[in-house]
Design a protein around this motif. Sequence first.
Motif, short mmCIF file in Angstrom:
data_model
loop_
_atom_site.label_atom_id
_atom_site.label_comp_id
_atom_site.label_asym_id
_atom_site.label_seq_id
_atom_site.Cartn_x
_atom_site.Cartn_y
_atom_site.Cartn_z
N PHE A 163 45.73 47.27 39.58
CA PHE A 163 45.25 45.93 39.24
C PHE A 163 46.27 44.88 39.62
O PHE A 163 45.90 43.76 39.98
N ALA A 164 47.55 45.21 39.55
CA ALA A 164 48.59 44.26 39.98
C ALA A 164 48.44 43.97 41.47
O ALA A 164 48.59 42.82 41.91
N VAL B 161 54.53 47.73 32.87
CA VAL B 161 53.54 46.69 33.17
C VAL B 161 54.17 45.50 33.87
O VAL B 161 53.54 44.46 34.01
N SER B 162 55.42 45.65 34.32
CA SER B 162 56.12 44.52 34.93
C SER B 162 55.45 44.05 36.21
O SER B 162 55.41 42.84 36.48
N LEU C 170 50.29 38.50 37.75
CA LEU C 170 49.62 37.44 36.98
C LEU C 170 50.35 36.11 37.13
O LEU C 170 49.73 35.06 37.29
N GLY C 171 51.69 36.15 37.07
CA GLY C 171 52.48 34.94 37.26
C GLY C 171 52.28 34.34 38.64
O GLY C 171 52.12 33.12 38.79
N ALA C 172 52.26 35.20 39.66
CA ALA C 172 52.04 34.71 41.03
C ALA C 172 50.64 34.12 41.18
O ALA C 172 50.47 33.10 41.84
N TYR C 173 49.66 34.75 40.55
CA TYR C 173 48.28 34.24 40.61
C TYR C 173 48.17 32.88 39.94
O TYR C 173 47.55 31.96 40.47
N HIS D 171 49.57 37.12 30.55
CA HIS D 171 50.90 37.08 31.18
C HIS D 171 52.00 37.01 30.12
O HIS D 171 52.99 37.74 30.18
N ALA D 172 51.81 36.14 29.14
CA ALA D 172 52.81 36.00 28.07
C ALA D 172 52.96 37.31 27.30
O ALA D 172 54.07 37.72 26.96
N GLU D 173 51.85 37.99 27.04
CA GLU D 173 51.91 39.24 26.29
C GLU D 173 52.57 40.36 27.09
O GLU D 173 53.35 41.14 26.56
N LEU D 174 52.28 40.42 28.39
CA LEU D 174 52.87 41.49 29.22
C LEU D 174 54.36 41.26 29.45
O LEU D 174 55.12 42.23 29.59
N VAL D 175 54.78 40.01 29.52
CA VAL D 175 56.21 39.72 29.70
C VAL D 175 57.00 40.20 28.49
O VAL D 175 58.12 40.67 28.62
#
Length: 135
Positions: free
Chosen positions: A8-9, A53-54, A60-63, A82-86
């Motif tokens: 998915f990334a 999950v990095s 997500l950040g790039a998107y 994004h905030a939760e995965l970071v």
Amino acid sequence: SRAFWQNFARIIGDPGEHFPNSHEHSVRILAGAVGWLRPDEDSMPEAVPPPDVSEAAEALGAYLNSGAPIRPDIRGVCEDLHAELVEVPRSRSAPLQGAELREARSGIFDAKVVDREDRAHAWQALRRLGNEAFK
């Protein structure tokens, strides 16, 4: 699994759409996975970190920063995800492990079980085609 997050990334990180609304659907699937994997409040001591999950967080950040047009509701989900995965979310521990997991997999993917399911689906498809032919 690690492959789930990586694949998915790759989809989200690629600026081009792989299929219609691939970024949007991928964000929704990842958000659903995080929500499902989130442990209940009363079982937090059993919570474990998910696979790495990095890559998904970076994608997500790039998107989000790509300048691509993102619907407002998807942008909000994407920002929250994004905030939760970071922060490296905690997830439920696996319900089945070891011998129980092997037994469950053999019951699902056993050749006889798969063959029976395939025949049932073929019969349903033929029945549907026959019913549509006589409408």
